[in-house]
Design a protein around this motif. Sequence first.
Motif, PDB file in Angstrom:
ATOM      1  N   GLN A 133      35.166  63.573  48.923  1.00  0.00           N
ATOM      2  CA  GLN A 133      34.042  62.869  48.362  1.00  0.00           C
ATOM      3  C   GLN A 133      32.930  62.607  49.374  1.00  0.00           C
ATOM      4  O   GLN A 133      31.690  62.600  49.068  1.00  0.00           O
ATOM      5  CB  GLN A 133      34.685  61.700  47.735  1.00  0.00           C
ATOM      6  N   TYR A 187      49.073  53.954  52.060  1.00  0.00           N
ATOM      7  CA  TYR A 187      47.765  54.358  52.527  1.00  0.00           C
ATOM      8  C   TYR A 187      47.303  53.190  53.240  1.00  0.00           C
ATOM      9  O   TYR A 187      46.729  53.175  54.295  1.00  0.00           O
ATOM     10  CB  TYR A 187      47.005  54.403  51.170  1.00  0.00           C
ATOM     11  N   ASP A 201      38.045  71.406  56.904  1.00  0.00           N
ATOM     12  CA  ASP A 201      38.760  70.975  55.947  1.00  0.00           C
ATOM     13  C   ASP A 201      40.080  71.721  56.113  1.00  0.00           C
ATOM     14  O   ASP A 201      39.959  72.956  56.234  1.00  0.00           O
ATOM     15  CB  ASP A 201      38.204  71.114  54.495  1.00  0.00           C
TER      16      ASP A 201
HETATM   17  P1  NAD Z   1      38.930  62.532  49.743  1.00  0.00           P
HETATM   18  O1  NAD Z   1      40.346  62.558  49.172  1.00  0.00           O
HETATM   19  O2  NAD Z   1      37.597  62.883  48.719  1.00  0.00           O
HETATM   20  O3  NAD Z   1      38.784  63.838  50.843  1.00  0.00           O
HETATM   21  C1  NAD Z   1      39.616  63.796  51.879  1.00  0.00           C
HETATM   22  C2  NAD Z   1      39.703  65.487  52.263  1.00  0.00           C
HETATM   23  O4  NAD Z   1      40.545  65.482  53.384  1.00  0.00           O
HETATM   24  C3  NAD Z   1      39.953  66.388  51.221  1.00  0.00           C
HETATM   25  O5  NAD Z   1      38.637  67.271  51.217  1.00  0.00           O
HETATM   26  C4  NAD Z   1      41.228  67.050  51.853  1.00  0.00           C
HETATM   27  O6  NAD Z   1      41.218  68.487  51.466  1.00  0.00           O
HETATM   28  C5  NAD Z   1      41.325  66.954  53.317  1.00  0.00           C
HETATM   29  N1  NAD Z   1      42.504  66.871  53.890  1.00  0.00           N
HETATM   30  C6  NAD Z   1      43.593  66.496  53.019  1.00  0.00           C
HETATM   31  N2  NAD Z   1      44.782  66.575  54.142  1.00  0.00           N
HETATM   32  C7  NAD Z   1      44.102  67.123  55.180  1.00  0.00           C
HETATM   33  C8  NAD Z   1      44.591  67.841  56.503  1.00  0.00           C
HETATM   34  N3  NAD Z   1      45.905  67.707  56.670  1.00  0.00           N
HETATM   35  N4  NAD Z   1      43.645  68.278  57.467  1.00  0.00           N
HETATM   36  C9  NAD Z   1      42.330  68.156  57.087  1.00  0.00           C
HETATM   37  N5  NAD Z   1      41.888  68.059  56.050  1.00  0.00           N
HETATM   38  C10 NAD Z   1      42.626  67.410  54.984  1.00  0.00           C
HETATM   39  O7  NAD Z   1      38.584  61.425  50.756  1.00  0.00           O
HETATM   40  P2  NAD Z   1      37.178  60.589  50.841  1.00  0.00           P
HETATM   41  O8  NAD Z   1      36.928  59.906  49.626  1.00  0.00           O
HETATM   42  O9  NAD Z   1      36.204  61.542  51.186  1.00  0.00           O
HETATM   43  O10 NAD Z   1      37.650  59.755  51.960  1.00  0.00           O
HETATM   44  C11 NAD Z   1      37.225  59.942  53.463  1.00  0.00           C
HETATM   45  C12 NAD Z   1      37.894  58.822  54.256  1.00  0.00           C
HETATM   46  O11 NAD Z   1      37.189  57.648  53.845  1.00  0.00           O
HETATM   47  C13 NAD Z   1      39.055  58.695  54.057  1.00  0.00           C
HETATM   48  O12 NAD Z   1      39.716  58.209  55.332  1.00  0.00           O
HETATM   49  C14 NAD Z   1      39.426  57.457  53.301  1.00  0.00           C
HETATM   50  O13 NAD Z   1      40.645  56.741  53.405  1.00  0.00           O
HETATM   51  C15 NAD Z   1      38.113  56.721  53.534  1.00  0.00           C
HETATM   52  N6  NAD Z   1      37.808  55.895  52.424  1.00  0.00           N
HETATM   53  C16 NAD Z   1      37.217  56.527  51.211  1.00  0.00           C
HETATM   54  C17 NAD Z   1      36.902  55.594  50.095  1.00  0.00           C
HETATM   55  C18 NAD Z   1      36.371  56.042  48.743  1.00  0.00           C
HETATM   56  O14 NAD Z   1      36.318  55.088  47.808  1.00  0.00           O
HETATM   57  N7  NAD Z   1      36.158  57.391  49.050  1.00  0.00           N
HETATM   58  C19 NAD Z   1      36.998  54.251  50.318  1.00  0.00           C
HETATM   59  C20 NAD Z   1      37.759  53.697  51.499  1.00  0.00           C
HETATM   60  C21 NAD Z   1      37.830  54.459  52.693  1.00  0.00           C
END
Ligand code: NAD
Length: 326
Positions: A12, A143, A34
């Motif tokens: 995202q 998490y 990714d």
């Molecule tokens: P997401 O789940 O949309 O995307 C995560 C991506 O990581 C996915 O494309 C997945 O394929 C990839 N992934 C999973 N395992 C993997 C691995 N072993 N190696 C490489 N890639 C891998 O998450 P996001 O919402 O884009 O979040 C990104 C970061 O921001 C994360 O650290 C999340 O904790 C943090 N975050 C997000 C939010 C939110 O609301 N989206 C809020 C707070 C923090």
Amino acid sequence: MQRALVTGAAGQIGTELVQALRQELGAEQVLATDLRRPDDDHPAVAGGPFGLLDCTDGDALARHIRDHRPDTIFHLAALLSAVGENEPQKAYQVNLGGLITVLEAARERGLALFTPSSIAAFGPGTPPDPTPQDTIQRPTTMYGVTKVAGELLCDYYHRRFGVDARGLRYPGIISHSAPPGGGTTDYAVEIFHAAVGEGRYTCFLEPDTQLDMMYMPDAVRGALELMRADPDRLEHRNAFNVTAMQLTPRGLAQRIQARIPDFRIDYDVDPVRQTIADSWPRRLDDSAAREEWGWQPEYDEAAMVDDMLGHLARRTDEASSTPAPG
Ligand code: NAD
Ligand code: AKB
């Protein structure tokens, strides 16, 4: 910052951060990686170099760093809260195994590193409204455990090895490009797609559950501004509280109804995600981010709702005016 490598780039946040970085640094300067390769028309693939990378694989990461020569890593790969409760061991492995792998690479190569933390780094014993910058952190999800440990690891690598690690505690992020990845705040994205598509949404949280949220353009700008900030001013460098708006399902639905009067919401509460939401802050105090590097959100709830609905309505119009293939 001149050349960047992004992990989790198909997710995202990655989908939009990669585009912003490419606009700023030039398409070829930003390697999107990714675990999975998205479709060819996904911005991470279509807009510049893309590589497959499991962030827990140190050898593969070293190869990408040798070939691409980044000076900065944006480490976004992670499993989010709801997915993490389904697979806690895997969440530990990816979130902390991935982070230590990336921190080691940053230490060995002298790279700067951005790693997001989350409101999930807090727990039921934390003051929820407002949640101070420095306070009790006893999360009750895997998490959240990985996010607190991640903040501490990044602080450690900075203090012990001089790694220029920086990070934000993001609230729930709302966006229209890529779907959310399996978190507790996902309802605040799903509700827009459902409102524009089906005209109704069944929410998995109770109507008055208040959570902290932010619109994606602010989340992306915040990451870029933090990485450009004067390091001498960053006291809380790996875990800045940032916030933009506080939402409840009921309040958000009313805002949407003001623009789509026939929209209806009902509730089928998921006890797992409700318990997680009840343990998280309702509003972060982001004064440290404002003081130390000038953080200021641009989108409040009203501006976010207008922009989200505008984008999704345009997409629906384009889809309906495109002739079917064949
Ligand atoms: P997401 O789940 O949309 O995307 C995560 C991506 O990581 C996915 O494309 C997945 O394929 C990839 N992934 C999973 N395992 C993997 C691995 N072993 N190696 C490489 N890639 C891998 O998450 P996001 O919402 O884009 O979040 C990104 C970061 O921001 C994360 O650290 C999340 O904790 C943090 N975050 C997000 C939010 C939110 O609301 N989206 C809020 C707070 C923090
Ligand atoms: C989740 O709900 O898990 C994420 C987050 C707030 O970290 N969106």
